[in-house]
Design a protein around this motif. Structure first.
Motif, PDB file in Angstrom:
ATOM      1  N   GLU A 109       0.829  -1.200   0.000  1.00 39.05           N
ATOM      2  CA  GLU A 109       0.000   0.000   0.000  1.00 39.05           C
ATOM      3  C   GLU A 109       0.870   1.260   0.000  1.00 39.05           C
ATOM      4  O   GLU A 109       0.568   2.233  -0.686  1.00 39.05           O
ATOM      5  CB  GLU A 109      -0.950   0.019   1.201  1.00 39.05           C
ATOM      6  CG  GLU A 109      -2.101  -0.949   1.094  1.00 39.05           C
ATOM      7  CD  GLU A 109      -1.797  -2.353   1.614  1.00 39.05           C
ATOM      8  OE1 GLU A 109      -0.604  -2.665   1.879  1.00 39.05           O
ATOM      9  OE2 GLU A 109      -2.738  -3.146   1.727  1.00 39.05           O
ATOM     10  N   LEU A 112       2.283   1.688  -3.504  1.00 35.12           N
ATOM     11  CA  LEU A 112       1.234   2.158  -4.424  1.00 35.12           C
ATOM     12  C   LEU A 112       0.866   3.611  -4.164  1.00 35.12           C
ATOM     13  O   LEU A 112       0.596   4.362  -5.104  1.00 35.12           O
ATOM     14  CB  LEU A 112      -0.002   1.271  -4.317  1.00 35.12           C
ATOM     15  CG  LEU A 112       0.127  -0.126  -4.921  1.00 35.12           C
ATOM     16  CD1 LEU A 112      -1.101  -0.966  -4.583  1.00 35.12           C
ATOM     17  CD2 LEU A 112       0.340  -0.058  -6.434  1.00 35.12           C
ATOM     18  N   GLU A 113       0.855   4.011  -2.911  1.00 31.67           N
ATOM     19  CA  GLU A 113       0.538   5.409  -2.583  1.00 31.67           C
ATOM     20  C   GLU A 113       1.568   6.343  -3.205  1.00 31.67           C
ATOM     21  O   GLU A 113       1.217   7.412  -3.712  1.00 31.67           O
ATOM     22  CB  GLU A 113       0.468   5.607  -1.065  1.00 31.67           C
ATOM     23  CG  GLU A 113       0.017   6.991  -0.652  1.00 31.67           C
ATOM     24  CD  GLU A 113      -1.363   7.373  -1.170  1.00 31.67           C
ATOM     25  OE1 GLU A 113      -1.542   8.561  -1.538  1.00 31.67           O
ATOM     26  OE2 GLU A 113      -2.266   6.513  -1.220  1.00 31.67           O
ATOM     27  N   TYR A 162      -4.314  -4.841  -4.952  1.00 29.90           N
ATOM     28  CA  TYR A 162      -4.754  -3.794  -5.879  1.00 29.90           C
ATOM     29  C   TYR A 162      -6.224  -3.445  -5.666  1.00 29.90           C
ATOM     30  O   TYR A 162      -6.598  -2.272  -5.695  1.00 29.90           O
ATOM     31  CB  TYR A 162      -4.491  -4.215  -7.324  1.00 29.90           C
ATOM     32  CG  TYR A 162      -3.026  -4.494  -7.592  1.00 29.90           C
ATOM     33  CD1 TYR A 162      -2.026  -3.682  -7.058  1.00 29.90           C
ATOM     34  CD2 TYR A 162      -2.634  -5.581  -8.358  1.00 29.90           C
ATOM     35  CE1 TYR A 162      -0.687  -3.937  -7.290  1.00 29.90           C
ATOM     36  CE2 TYR A 162      -1.286  -5.842  -8.593  1.00 29.90           C
ATOM     37  CZ  TYR A 162      -0.324  -5.022  -8.060  1.00 29.90           C
ATOM     38  OH  TYR A 162       1.010  -5.273  -8.285  1.00 29.90           O
ATOM     39  N   PHE A 210      -6.660  -1.354  -2.596  1.00 25.77           N
ATOM     40  CA  PHE A 210      -6.165   0.003  -2.813  1.00 25.77           C
ATOM     41  C   PHE A 210      -7.139   0.843  -3.633  1.00 25.77           C
ATOM     42  O   PHE A 210      -7.047   2.056  -3.657  1.00 25.77           O
ATOM     43  CB  PHE A 210      -4.797  -0.040  -3.498  1.00 25.77           C
ATOM     44  CG  PHE A 210      -4.065   1.265  -3.435  1.00 25.77           C
ATOM     45  CD1 PHE A 210      -3.400   1.653  -2.284  1.00 25.77           C
ATOM     46  CD2 PHE A 210      -4.052   2.119  -4.522  1.00 25.77           C
ATOM     47  CE1 PHE A 210      -2.730   2.864  -2.222  1.00 25.77           C
ATOM     48  CE2 PHE A 210      -3.388   3.332  -4.477  1.00 25.77           C
ATOM     49  CZ  PHE A 210      -2.724   3.708  -3.320  1.00 25.77           C
TER      50      PHE A 210
END
Length: 197
Positions: free
Chosen positions: A129, A132-133, A162, A165
């Motif tokens: 996470e 991805l952020e 995914y 998120f």
């Protein structure tokens, strides 16, 4: 007496948090930052490890990437239209992913996530996470409207990450990857970056 109960509760909470840290259920010191040229050796080691042990999760092969030079890697990992993010547990590299966009006028509003890998011992602790952020923030700062990625259909843990998120499935690319004569499908995901006002 009430103060004593508060102290016991506080001690119990502290002990529980220590238990979670020691058992690895929560990661305390993960730092995610952009790739720097000095990170090359650690990056290369983790990337080749990923390709050796989970080769089915990537479009690239170990044979293709182990021959790349330092200069080729640095050009791929950073630049005007691309960057990579690394997750560090103190001085140990435990995760990585990249994000890029294409300069062509009609598609430059999109960015693509690639090469997501997290050390198996660090999975389930929020490292994915955090990576991805960072990709999302890079895309927003670079005026992208959509963040895209593809994941092999049988990679259920990545698919769950995914979807948690906020990525949404929008398609399936049949026979996306060929490994030793066997073809695998990719699920295509998109995350809208448009503000919802």
């Amino acid at each position: 007496m009430i103060k004593g109960i508060g102290l016991i509760d506080s001690l119990a909470c502290t002990l529980f948090c220590c238990f979670l840290i020691l058992t690895g259920l929560i990661a305390m010191s993960i730092l995610v930052r952009s790739f720097l040229p000095d990170d090359y050796e650690a990056f290369r080691e983790l990337r080749l490890h990923a390709l050796r042990h989970q080769s089915g999760a990537f479009a690239s092969s170990l044979k293709e990437e182990e021959i790349l030079s330092r200069k080729q890697w640095i050009e791929k990992l950073s630049g005007a239209e691309a960057t990579s993010f690394l997750a560090w547990d103190e001085s140990v590299l435990v995760g990585m992913c990249g994000v890029y966009s294409l300069a062509r006028m009609r598609i430059r509003h999109k960015a693509y996530v690639w090469g997501m890998y997290i050390d198996p011992k660090q999975r389930g602790k929020g490292v994915g996470e955090k990576l991805l952020e960072q990709c999302k923030q890079w895309a927003i700062e670079n005026n992208k409207r959509t963040l895209l990625l593809a994941v092999m259909q049988n990679n259920t843990s990545a698919i769950r990450l995914y979807e948690r998120f906020g990525f949404v499935r929008y398609g399936l690319e049949p026979a996306s990857i060929a490994i030793d004569g066997v073809y695998y499908d990719d699920i295509l995901f998109a995350l809208s970056l448009e503000s919802k006002e």
